[in-house]
Design a protein around this motif. Structure first.
Motif, PDB file in Angstrom:
ATOM      1  N   PRO A 169      14.742  16.321  14.920  1.00  0.00           N
ATOM      2  CA  PRO A 169      14.660  17.151  13.656  1.00  0.00           C
ATOM      3  C   PRO A 169      15.051  18.461  13.735  1.00  0.00           C
ATOM      4  N   LEU A 170      15.371  19.226  12.689  1.00  0.00           N
ATOM      5  CA  LEU A 170      15.985  20.422  12.507  1.00  0.00           C
ATOM      6  C   LEU A 170      15.445  21.462  13.690  1.00  0.00           C
ATOM      7  N   ILE A 171      14.223  21.706  13.576  1.00  0.00           N
ATOM      8  CA  ILE A 171      13.532  22.570  14.578  1.00  0.00           C
ATOM      9  C   ILE A 171      13.712  22.358  15.863  1.00  0.00           C
ATOM     10  N   ALA A 172      14.186  21.160  16.371  1.00  0.00           N
ATOM     11  CA  ALA A 172      14.320  20.550  17.495  1.00  0.00           C
ATOM     12  C   ALA A 172      15.672  21.301  18.420  1.00  0.00           C
ATOM     13  N   TRP A 173      16.555  21.576  17.242  1.00  0.00           N
ATOM     14  CA  TRP A 173      17.824  22.231  17.942  1.00  0.00           C
ATOM     15  C   TRP A 173      17.349  23.715  18.264  1.00  0.00           C
ATOM     16  N   THR A 174      16.650  24.271  17.695  1.00  0.00           N
ATOM     17  CA  THR A 174      16.389  25.811  18.202  1.00  0.00           C
ATOM     18  C   THR A 174      15.550  25.765  19.507  1.00  0.00           C
ATOM     19  N   LEU A 175      14.408  24.745  19.452  1.00  0.00           N
ATOM     20  CA  LEU A 175      13.763  24.744  20.581  1.00  0.00           C
ATOM     21  C   LEU A 175      14.631  24.408  21.968  1.00  0.00           C
ATOM     22  N   ALA A 176      15.720  23.392  21.539  1.00  0.00           N
ATOM     23  CA  ALA A 176      16.392  23.004  22.837  1.00  0.00           C
ATOM     24  C   ALA A 176      17.017  24.145  23.423  1.00  0.00           C
ATOM     25  N   ALA A 177      17.737  25.142  22.467  1.00  0.00           N
ATOM     26  CA  ALA A 177      18.288  26.102  23.248  1.00  0.00           C
ATOM     27  C   ALA A 177      17.391  27.068  23.947  1.00  0.00           C
ATOM     28  N   LEU A 178      16.141  27.147  23.257  1.00  0.00           N
ATOM     29  CA  LEU A 178      15.385  28.086  24.053  1.00  0.00           C
ATOM     30  C   LEU A 178      14.682  27.637  25.327  1.00  0.00           C
ATOM     31  N   ALA A 179      14.707  26.377  25.204  1.00  0.00           N
ATOM     32  CA  ALA A 179      14.204  25.470  26.593  1.00  0.00           C
ATOM     33  C   ALA A 179      15.525  25.781  27.461  1.00  0.00           C
ATOM     34  N   ALA A 180      16.620  25.545  27.294  1.00  0.00           N
ATOM     35  CA  ALA A 180      17.654  25.963  28.181  1.00  0.00           C
ATOM     36  C   ALA A 180      17.684  27.439  28.818  1.00  0.00           C
ATOM     37  N   GLY A 181      17.352  28.219  27.843  1.00  0.00           N
ATOM     38  CA  GLY A 181      17.152  29.707  28.065  1.00  0.00           C
ATOM     39  C   GLY A 181      16.081  29.964  29.324  1.00  0.00           C
ATOM     40  N   ARG A 182      14.939  29.243  28.922  1.00  0.00           N
ATOM     41  CA  ARG A 182      13.886  29.157  30.123  1.00  0.00           C
ATOM     42  C   ARG A 182      14.230  28.493  31.124  1.00  0.00           C
ATOM     43  N   GLU A 183      14.944  27.611  31.291  1.00  0.00           N
ATOM     44  CA  GLU A 183      15.421  26.695  32.726  1.00  0.00           C
ATOM     45  C   GLU A 183      16.236  27.621  33.443  1.00  0.00           C
ATOM     46  N   ALA A 184      17.043  28.478  32.502  1.00  0.00           N
ATOM     47  CA  ALA A 184      18.237  29.319  33.182  1.00  0.00           C
ATOM     48  C   ALA A 184      17.406  30.640  33.746  1.00  0.00           C
TER      49      ALA A 184
END
Length: 215
Positions: free
Chosen positions: A39-54
């Motif tokens: 889904p469209l929203i998943a792209w934004t959430l994936a970037a934020l999840a990567a930012g959290r992991e970093a």
């Protein structure tokens, strides 16, 4: 240098995703519309999840419209908190205010700044998140936002807002968000140059064009 700089090493930045809009120009259901394999929203959430992991973000909070089961199901269960807006659809300004008011109650650590994200911008990159957070930790602000090479004259998203100026949200109204407020106080904004762009997806045609560019 911002007077709160000395405190920024121990305080975290939390992302606040505004996803409670009505999507009128799209015809409804925008954030759950498929883009590639998700889904469209998943792209934004994936970037934020990567930012959290970093380690750039302390966590991610999403503001969703109450009663939208499809959208709730599309939100990754690794998000740290989901706030349900009071109505079926809510104006951007109301989502922003309610999200900021609830953010510190939803987490258990000092929040130094909020990264305000629009859920319909699938071009968001973890590198941009890192650049904004690093600029803020270095003393920039109190508002830090990207300036994208593809559209340097257009105010970029997401916006990182220091805790000391969250009160700016009280001056917002409708779906305009913080844009008009910051245009009247440009001295508050520090711009971070970034490559590429991060366009809004407002119509099915824009979604199709973004997907075409992915291939």
């Amino acid at each position: 240098m911002n007077e709160s700089t000395l405190d920024r090493g121990s305080e975290m930045v939390w992302a606040l995703v505004l996803a409670a809009g009505e999507s009128r120009r799209f015809g409804g259901g925008k954030l759950t519309a498929p883009l590639g394999d998700r889904p469209l929203i998943a792209w934004t959430l994936a970037a934020l999840a990567a930012g959290r992991e970093a380690g750039d973000l302390g966590g991610v909070v999403v503001v969703l419209p109450a009663g939208d089961c499809d959208l709730l199901a599309a939100v990754d269960d690794t998000m740290d908190a989901v706030l349900l807006a009071a109505g079926a659809t809510v104006a951007l300004a109301h989502s922003l205010r309610s999200g900021l008011n609830a953010l510190e109650a939803a987490v258990r650590q000092p929040v130094g700044a909020a990264l305000i994200c629009l859920a319909d911008q699938p071009g968001l990159k973890p590198q941009t998140i890192a650049a904004l957070v690093q600029a803020w930790r270095g003393g920039a602000g109190p508002v830090v936002r990207p300036r994208y090479a593809e559209c340097p004259q257009q105010p970029g998203h997401p916006l990182l807002i220091d805790r000391g100026v969250w009160s700016l949200a009280e001056s917002t109204s409708g779906d305009a968000g913080l844009g008009p407020v910051l245009r009247g106080q440009p001295e508050l904004v520090y711009l971070v140059d970034q490559p590429g762009g991060n366009p809004d997806i407002d119509t099915p045609a824009q979604l199709a064009e973004f997907e075409r560019r992915l291939k």
